[in-house]
Design a protein around this motif. Structure first.
Motif, PDB file in Angstrom:
ATOM      1  N   ALA A 121       0.820  -1.203   0.000  1.00 17.95           N
ATOM      2  CA  ALA A 121       0.000   0.000   0.000  1.00 17.95           C
ATOM      3  C   ALA A 121       0.863   1.265   0.000  1.00 17.95           C
ATOM      4  O   ALA A 121       1.949   1.296   0.577  1.00 17.95           O
ATOM      5  CB  ALA A 121      -0.919   0.007   1.218  1.00 17.95           C
ATOM      6  N   GLU A 122       0.351   2.266  -0.666  1.00 17.46           N
ATOM      7  CA  GLU A 122       0.891   3.619  -0.653  1.00 17.46           C
ATOM      8  C   GLU A 122       2.395   3.637  -0.912  1.00 17.46           C
ATOM      9  O   GLU A 122       2.844   3.201  -1.961  1.00 17.46           O
ATOM     10  CB  GLU A 122       0.499   4.314   0.658  1.00 17.46           C
ATOM     11  CG  GLU A 122      -1.023   4.377   0.827  1.00 17.46           C
ATOM     12  CD  GLU A 122      -1.460   5.128   2.065  1.00 17.46           C
ATOM     13  OE1 GLU A 122      -0.777   6.082   2.479  1.00 17.46           O
ATOM     14  OE2 GLU A 122      -2.518   4.754   2.622  1.00 17.46           O
ATOM     15  N   ALA A 140      -4.696   1.371  -0.295  1.00 21.07           N
ATOM     16  CA  ALA A 140      -4.375   2.104  -1.527  1.00 21.07           C
ATOM     17  C   ALA A 140      -3.171   1.455  -2.200  1.00 21.07           C
ATOM     18  O   ALA A 140      -2.021   1.833  -1.957  1.00 21.07           O
ATOM     19  CB  ALA A 140      -4.090   3.567  -1.212  1.00 21.07           C
ATOM     20  N   LEU A 150      -1.154   1.360  -4.993  1.00 19.18           N
ATOM     21  CA  LEU A 150      -0.965   2.292  -6.090  1.00 19.18           C
ATOM     22  C   LEU A 150      -0.417   1.625  -7.339  1.00 19.18           C
ATOM     23  O   LEU A 150      -0.718   2.051  -8.452  1.00 19.18           O
ATOM     24  CB  LEU A 150      -0.037   3.425  -5.639  1.00 19.18           C
ATOM     25  CG  LEU A 150      -0.527   4.210  -4.407  1.00 19.18           C
ATOM     26  CD1 LEU A 150       0.417   5.361  -4.102  1.00 19.18           C
ATOM     27  CD2 LEU A 150      -1.951   4.712  -4.602  1.00 19.18           C
ATOM     28  N   LYS A 175      -3.343   0.418  -9.355  1.00 19.98           N
ATOM     29  CA  LYS A 175      -4.068   1.510 -10.008  1.00 19.98           C
ATOM     30  C   LYS A 175      -3.305   2.015 -11.225  1.00 19.98           C
ATOM     31  O   LYS A 175      -3.888   2.263 -12.289  1.00 19.98           O
ATOM     32  CB  LYS A 175      -4.302   2.643  -9.007  1.00 19.98           C
ATOM     33  CG  LYS A 175      -5.282   2.282  -7.896  1.00 19.98           C
ATOM     34  CD  LYS A 175      -5.521   3.457  -6.958  1.00 19.98           C
ATOM     35  CE  LYS A 175      -6.514   3.068  -5.865  1.00 19.98           C
ATOM     36  NZ  LYS A 175      -6.773   4.194  -4.921  1.00 19.98           N
ATOM     37  N   ALA A 181      -9.445  -3.017  -7.103  1.00 20.20           N
ATOM     38  CA  ALA A 181      -9.868  -2.102  -6.035  1.00 20.20           C
ATOM     39  C   ALA A 181     -11.386  -2.004  -5.958  1.00 20.20           C
ATOM     40  O   ALA A 181     -11.967  -1.980  -4.862  1.00 20.20           O
ATOM     41  CB  ALA A 181      -9.251  -0.722  -6.265  1.00 20.20           C
TER      42      ALA A 181
END
Length: 410
Positions: free
Chosen positions: A59-60, A194, A196, A199, A246
């Motif tokens: 995450a992140e 999240a 990333l 994404k 997600a």
């Protein structure tokens, strides 16, 4: 001056014995892998970027994962000498049944996206090694498919509590009917982290063919051949999904789950119950009071809350305070047999490997998973022998010193 001479033919003969070449390319590359990091390198070469990054990423800023791995590197082993370590026993009871090694395969989502053998490879390899295999709610093989792949294996089912409670419990009932003996309830997912990389890659189920994915696939045609010529993804929990990862996670995860829901699940499940995602001593105590059979210290492989607590740092105190009442398990950041031995020494009854298993899967399917288990087994045996112990029971906190870079400010 060094006196030189021409070597005799009899002296050259022993040097001219060439190793018989291995014609099987898969066996050749797996035999050359000596560590999990070696398997990772092979996996990265053979797997398209989106599924590899889904496995690799967190995450992140991915700080939680980096810190977890750093914590395992920052240990000092304290060996005893002059012990007879000619034989070593690497197994013991975990949740009432023997595991031949102190680790099992963690639940991983979308596993057939990494390599088409997916959970079937993991479950069958685990059964052959005498260790548990965990099927994720987000797995890409059905509960019954895992049972059929490893009918004599020790299968666990990992549950995400959905917003639709009825559908959640239908999965639990199916797992019980299929002979799964342990339920792993994962509790650190009120919402999706999240992630990333996913994404940015547009990682979707099924994978979308874009200009980027086509270009990335050119040097990896075998992955696409495997994916396109095998059965479509069959999820453990739902029949199909058309969207990003997600979006799927946010659709399924329930932010209202509480301790009351956990107690209700415990009443429904006939086997052992382990709560996965514990990140504080206070929660470990509450779960012990609730009567769960085990807790797993985990920050979800760094994939949920970035900067979350480091499970390996929590382990000694949690084991001291609740380890006599419930089993303490641990995951996140484990990449070697030495990491596993250190965890057992500091009080863990069991460990779970996720990425380490998936690197083997991506490197060579079932044979790659076998190789990952073989590498970890060898590292466990060697580390135990060098520490001067012959069984897991002999490992104690005195064998490990945790060196800490991150010291809290008071």
């Amino acid at each position: 001056m060094v006196k030189r001479r021409f070597p005799r033919p009899s002296e050259l003969a022993p040097l001219m014995k060439f190793k018989t070449p291995t014609l099987n390319a898969k066996k050749r590359r797996l035999d050359a892998a000596l560590t999990i990091a070696d398997l990772r390198a092979i996996a990265q070469r053979r797997t398209p970027k989106a599924p590899f990054d889904y496995t690799e990423g967190a995450a992140e800023a991915e700080l939680s994962l980096a810190r977890a791995r750093e914590a395992f590197r920052d240990i000092q082993f304290n060996p005893a000498i002059l012990r007879d370590v000619s034989t070593v026993d690497t197994g013991w009871d975990v949740l009432g049944k023997r595991a031949e090694l102190p680790f099992g395969i963690a639940p991983t989502g979308f596993t057939r996206m990494m390599q088409t053998e997916g959970e079937v490879a993991g479950a069958s390899a685990a059964a052959a090694a005498g260790i548990p295999f965990s099927l994720s709610t987000m797995g890409t093989t059905s509960i019954e498919g895992v049972r059929d792949a490893a009918p004599d294996g020790r299968n666990w089912f990992q549950l995400y509590m959905w917003k639709d409670r009825e559908k959640s419990m239908q999965l639990v009932d199916r797992a019980a009917a299929a002979g799964f003996d342990t339920l792993l309830v994962t509790v650190d997912v009120p919402v999706a982290g999240a992630r990333l990389r996913d994404k940015r890659n547009g990682f979707s189920i099924p994978p979308a063919l874009t200009v980027g994915t086509i270009v990335n696939a050119i040097p990896r045609p075998w992955w696409w051949w495997d994916f396109l010529t095998t059965e479509p993804l069959d999820f453990a929990s739902l029949s199909s999904w058309d969207g990003t990862v997600a979006e799927l996670l946010d659709f399924m995860f329930d932010p209202t789950v509480t301790y009351d829901d956990l107690a209700w699940i415990k009443e429904q499940w006939p086997g052992k119950l382990v709560v996965k995602g514990v990140q504080t001593l206070d929660d470990a105590k509450k779960l012990t009071d609730l009567g769960v059979d085990g807790i797993t210290l985990s920050n979800h492989g760094g994939r949920q809350l970035d900067r979350a607590p480091i499970p390996f740092h929590l382990l000694p105190e949690v084991a001291r305070q609740v380890g006599h009442h419930t089993e303490v398990h641990i995951d996140t950041g484990i990449m070697s047999g030495a990491d596993i031995v250190a965890s057992v020494a500091l009080g863990a009854r069991f460990t779970l490997i996720g990425r380490a298993y998936l690197y083997g899967l991506m490197a060579g399917g079932r044979a790659g998973v076998d190789r990952a288990i073989e590498i970890l087994r060898g590292e466990i045996v060697r580390t135990m022998k060098l520490l001067g112990v012959t069984s897991l029971e002999e490992l104690t906190p005195d064998h490990v010193t945790q060196l800490q870079r991150l010291v809290p400010l008071r």
